[in-house]
Structures are given as C-alpha cells and as structure tokens.
Design a protein around this motif. Structure first.
Motif, PDB file in Angstrom:
ATOM      1  N   THR A   1     -19.959  44.029  34.215  1.00  0.00           N
ATOM      2  CA  THR A   1     -21.386  44.353  34.225  1.00  0.00           C
ATOM      3  C   THR A   1     -22.139  43.503  33.211  1.00  0.00           C
ATOM      4  OG1 THR A   1     -20.948  46.625  34.916  1.00  0.00           O
ATOM      5  CG2 THR A   1     -23.083  46.197  33.890  1.00  0.00           C
ATOM      6  N   MET A   2     -21.589  43.390  31.997  1.00  0.00           N
ATOM      7  CA  MET A   2     -22.265  42.628  30.944  1.00  0.00           C
ATOM      8  C   MET A   2     -22.404  41.157  31.320  1.00  0.00           C
ATOM      9  SD  MET A   2     -20.931  44.328  27.347  1.00  0.00           S
ATOM     10  CE  MET A   2     -19.253  43.723  27.517  1.00  0.00           C
ATOM     11  N   LEU A   3     -21.373  40.589  31.918  1.00  0.00           N
ATOM     12  CA  LEU A   3     -21.431  39.176  32.293  1.00  0.00           C
ATOM     13  C   LEU A   3     -22.488  38.941  33.376  1.00  0.00           C
ATOM     14  CD1 LEU A   3     -17.631  38.271  32.309  1.00  0.00           C
ATOM     15  CD2 LEU A   3     -19.356  37.474  30.675  1.00  0.00           C
ATOM     16  N   GLY A   4     -22.587  39.855  34.321  1.00  0.00           N
ATOM     17  CA  GLY A   4     -23.612  39.728  35.349  1.00  0.00           C
ATOM     18  C   GLY A   4     -25.012  39.829  34.768  1.00  0.00           C
ATOM     19  N   ASP A   5     -25.205  40.808  33.891  1.00  0.00           N
ATOM     20  CA  ASP A   5     -26.514  40.999  33.266  1.00  0.00           C
ATOM     21  C   ASP A   5     -26.860  39.825  32.342  1.00  0.00           C
ATOM     22  OD1 ASP A   5     -26.701  43.410  34.573  1.00  0.00           O
ATOM     23  OD2 ASP A   5     -26.201  44.634  32.814  1.00  0.00           O
ATOM     24  N   GLY A   6     -25.859  39.310  31.639  1.00  0.00           N
ATOM     25  CA  GLY A   6     -26.101  38.173  30.750  1.00  0.00           C
ATOM     26  C   GLY A   6     -26.483  36.920  31.515  1.00  0.00           C
ATOM     27  N   ALA A   7     -25.827  36.692  32.639  1.00  0.00           N
ATOM     28  CA  ALA A   7     -26.178  35.536  33.478  1.00  0.00           C
ATOM     29  C   ALA A   7     -27.609  35.651  33.979  1.00  0.00           C
ATOM     30  CB  ALA A   7     -25.198  35.430  34.645  1.00  0.00           C
ATOM     31  N   GLU A   8     -28.000  36.853  34.370  1.00  0.00           N
ATOM     32  CA  GLU A   8     -29.370  37.091  34.841  1.00  0.00           C
ATOM     33  C   GLU A   8     -30.372  36.794  33.722  1.00  0.00           C
ATOM     34  OE1 GLU A   8     -31.727  37.628  37.798  1.00  0.00           O
ATOM     35  OE2 GLU A   8     -29.863  38.702  38.214  1.00  0.00           O
ATOM     36  N   LEU A   9     -30.073  37.252  32.508  1.00  0.00           N
ATOM     37  CA  LEU A   9     -30.954  37.004  31.371  1.00  0.00           C
ATOM     38  C   LEU A   9     -31.099  35.510  31.093  1.00  0.00           C
ATOM     39  CD1 LEU A   9     -32.555  37.868  28.834  1.00  0.00           C
ATOM     40  CD2 LEU A   9     -30.364  38.079  27.640  1.00  0.00           C
ATOM     41  N   LEU A  10     -29.980  34.795  31.107  1.00  0.00           N
ATOM     42  CA  LEU A  10     -30.021  33.360  30.821  1.00  0.00           C
ATOM     43  C   LEU A  10     -30.835  32.616  31.864  1.00  0.00           C
ATOM     44  CD1 LEU A  10     -29.133  30.969  29.128  1.00  0.00           C
ATOM     45  CD2 LEU A  10     -26.956  30.941  30.380  1.00  0.00           C
ATOM     46  N   LEU A  11     -30.671  32.981  33.127  1.00  0.00           N
ATOM     47  CA  LEU A  11     -31.424  32.328  34.192  1.00  0.00           C
ATOM     48  C   LEU A  11     -32.914  32.644  34.092  1.00  0.00           C
ATOM     49  CD1 LEU A  11     -28.857  32.962  37.040  1.00  0.00           C
ATOM     50  CD2 LEU A  11     -29.654  30.690  36.314  1.00  0.00           C
ATOM     51  N   ASP A  12     -33.237  33.895  33.839  1.00  0.00           N
ATOM     52  CA  ASP A  12     -34.641  34.302  33.822  1.00  0.00           C
ATOM     53  C   ASP A  12     -35.386  33.755  32.608  1.00  0.00           C
ATOM     54  OD1 ASP A  12     -34.235  35.678  36.143  1.00  0.00           O
ATOM     55  OD2 ASP A  12     -34.203  37.678  35.223  1.00  0.00           O
ATOM     56  N   ARG A  13     -34.758  33.811  31.447  1.00  0.00           N
ATOM     57  CA  ARG A  13     -35.481  33.484  30.215  1.00  0.00           C
ATOM     58  C   ARG A  13     -35.344  32.025  29.803  1.00  0.00           C
ATOM     59  NH1 ARG A  13     -35.406  37.008  24.601  1.00  0.00           N
ATOM     60  NH2 ARG A  13     -36.580  35.522  23.329  1.00  0.00           N
ATOM     61  N   TRP A  14     -34.159  31.420  30.059  1.00  0.00           N
ATOM     62  CA  TRP A  14     -33.928  30.056  29.593  1.00  0.00           C
ATOM     63  C   TRP A  14     -33.506  29.124  30.726  1.00  0.00           C
ATOM     64  CZ3 TRP A  14     -31.846  34.077  26.318  1.00  0.00           C
ATOM     65  CH2 TRP A  14     -32.607  34.288  25.158  1.00  0.00           C
ATOM     66  N   LYS A  15     -33.803  29.513  31.957  1.00  0.00           N
ATOM     67  CA  LYS A  15     -33.530  28.660  33.130  1.00  0.00           C
ATOM     68  C   LYS A  15     -32.065  28.246  33.214  1.00  0.00           C
ATOM     69  CE  LYS A  15     -38.013  28.691  33.714  1.00  0.00           C
ATOM     70  NZ  LYS A  15     -38.602  29.688  34.638  1.00  0.00           N
ATOM     71  N   GLY A  16     -31.174  29.098  32.713  1.00  0.00           N
ATOM     72  CA  GLY A  16     -29.744  28.825  32.790  1.00  0.00           C
ATOM     73  C   GLY A  16     -29.235  27.816  31.771  1.00  0.00           C
ATOM     74  N   ASP A  17     -30.067  27.452  30.801  1.00  0.00           N
ATOM     75  CA  ASP A  17     -29.730  26.357  29.882  1.00  0.00           C
ATOM     76  C   ASP A  17     -29.831  26.835  28.430  1.00  0.00           C
ATOM     77  OD1 ASP A  17     -29.470  24.001  28.471  1.00  0.00           O
ATOM     78  OD2 ASP A  17     -30.905  22.872  29.693  1.00  0.00           O
ATOM     79  N   LEU A  18     -28.681  26.965  27.767  1.00  0.00           N
ATOM     80  CA  LEU A  18     -28.666  27.445  26.390  1.00  0.00           C
ATOM     81  C   LEU A  18     -29.296  26.454  25.409  1.00  0.00           C
ATOM     82  CD1 LEU A  18     -25.181  29.155  26.416  1.00  0.00           C
ATOM     83  CD2 LEU A  18     -27.331  30.285  25.823  1.00  0.00           C
ATOM     84  N   ARG A  19     -29.497  25.218  25.833  1.00  0.00           N
ATOM     85  CA  ARG A  19     -30.214  24.277  24.969  1.00  0.00           C
ATOM     86  C   ARG A  19     -31.661  24.731  24.785  1.00  0.00           C
ATOM     87  NH1 ARG A  19     -28.872  18.828  28.137  1.00  0.00           N
ATOM     88  NH2 ARG A  19     -29.755  20.195  29.750  1.00  0.00           N
ATOM     89  N   ARG A  20     -32.209  25.401  25.770  1.00  0.00           N
ATOM     90  CA  ARG A  20     -33.562  25.936  25.647  1.00  0.00           C
ATOM     91  C   ARG A  20     -33.595  27.056  24.600  1.00  0.00           C
ATOM     92  NH1 ARG A  20     -37.213  25.171  30.193  1.00  0.00           N
ATOM     93  NH2 ARG A  20     -36.337  23.682  31.683  1.00  0.00           N
ATOM     94  N   LEU A  21     -32.533  27.859  24.558  1.00  0.00           N
ATOM     95  CA  LEU A  21     -32.431  28.901  23.531  1.00  0.00           C
ATOM     96  C   LEU A  21     -32.374  28.243  22.149  1.00  0.00           C
ATOM     97  CD1 LEU A  21     -30.114  32.005  23.537  1.00  0.00           C
ATOM     98  CD2 LEU A  21     -30.057  30.434  21.611  1.00  0.00           C
TER      99      LEU A  21
END
Length: 218
Positions: free
Chosen positions: A98-118
């Motif tokens: 569950t956490m991995l699914g929710d975390g992937a959703e967060l990364l896509l929504d907030r940082w377009k899937g790119d941790l460099r943006r974070l």
C-alpha cells in the motif's frame, strides 16, 4: 590520513564497501529511474527486517516491472504483495504494498515522477530534502538517512551526509566521529557512499569491528 587509518579504510571498502543500491542491482545515476529505485529500497530497508531480505524484495519488484513510479502505481496491490513475497518480505508485505503504491502516486503528482525536482525544491539542502522525503509513506528519519547516504554518490549537494549510525561505526574502529574529517578520508562521492555503507554494517557487529581491526594490522 594516518597509515593506520588508511589500512582500516582499505579493509572496509574491500570487504564491506558495496552500497545497498549496488546490492539491489540499481545502477545509481542522477536520473529519475534509479533515483526512484533507491527510494523504494530505502522504504524497504526502513522496516525491522534484514537488509538482505529488503534487497531481495527490491530486486523482485524491479524484475516485475515496478522500477518506475508509473510501473509501481499501475501494478495492482496484489501484484506488489506477490513480488514482496517472492523476496520473502512477508511480515510487512501488505502494508508496504500500500505504501509503495501511495508513494508512487505522490511522486508522480507532486514531482512528475522525478526526485531531482524534489531536490531542487529543497535547494539541495540535505535537511530539507530529508523533510520532503519523509512525506512518502514508510519513509521516516531512518529511511531518509538511508536514501541520503547512498544518493551522495551522485548528488554532491548533499555530501557529506554521515548520520549517527555511520559515525558510530567509525567510532568503534577508532576513526573520526565527526562528519567533515571522516568525509575527507574518501576520494569521491561514490567512495563516501561506499564508506558509509561499510560503516553501517560494521556498527551492527562487534565481531565485524574486531575482524576489520585485525585485518588492518596484518
């Protein structure tokens, strides 16, 4: 660096200096895919479970096609549970799926899937990066430290990131317990990440401490 410290460093890197990312088959670079895979690994390593099981579970997730945030999000919950199970990550499999699914959703929504943006949002400051990382389900202070210890190989902005566990391992070997002088022993960000991983392993076992000390004086 003294001759004795160099001998300890050589033994550490030779015997225990593989990064956890390397063990999981992650070819770490400053690119979205391997950075996300490192985040997944940090999530798995955060649970009270052996690092070997966490690494095996990460490999199973990536082999199943969940090595990108989109792949993780689009997988069914059961598919994620099954992949974790194949890696023997069973005590925490359902909650972690569950956490991995929710975390992937967060990364896509907030940082377009790119941790460099974070990283850029945090202006490269490791404490601010850690704070943002802890918004991901399953990532607390321990997980943030794991991520930062490893990512300093490719994110020079956060180096040196040497947390208490790393410094404790250094102290047990008689190496500097302060971040800056310890970091100066490494010749690159990659070597610093390897040294950090080695010292984490050493910090867990007096037997390993004694083995490294003994090998260094031979």
């Amino acid at each position: 660096m003294s001759k004795s410290d160099k001998a300890l460093l050589d033994v550490l890197l030779d015997r225990y200096g593989s990064t956890f990312a390397g063990e999981a088959g992650i070819k770490l670079s400053d690119q979205p895919r391997p950075l996300y895979q490192l985040l997944v690994l940090a999530t798995l390593l955060s649970a009270r479970i052996s690092s070997g099981v966490a690494v095996a579970a990460a490999k199973e997730l990536f082999k199943a096609g969940y090595g990108t945030p989109k792949g993780m999000r689009d997988a069914s919950w059961q598919d994620r549970v099954d992949a974790l199970g194949r890696g023997h990550y069973r005590r925490y499999d359902e909650r972690t799926a569950t956490m991995l699914g929710d975390g992937a959703e967060l990364l896509l929504d907030r940082w377009k899937g790119d941790l460099r943006r974070l990283r850029d949002e945090a202006k490269g400051d490791d404490k601010r990066i850690a704070s943002l990382l802890m918004e991901f389900p399953g990532i607390g202070p321990t997980g943030a430290d794991i991520f930062l210890r490893e990512v300093q190989a490719v994110w020079p902005q956060v180096a040196p990131h040497l947390d208490k566990r790393v410094l404790d391992g250094a102290g047990k070997l008689g190496l500097p317990r302060q971040a800056r002088p310890l970091a100066e022993m490494a010749h690159s960000g990659e070597e610093l990440a390897r040294l950090s991983a080695a010292l984490v392993r050493v910090s867990r076992s007096k037997k390993t401490v004694d083995e490294v000390k003994s090998a260094a004086v031979q």
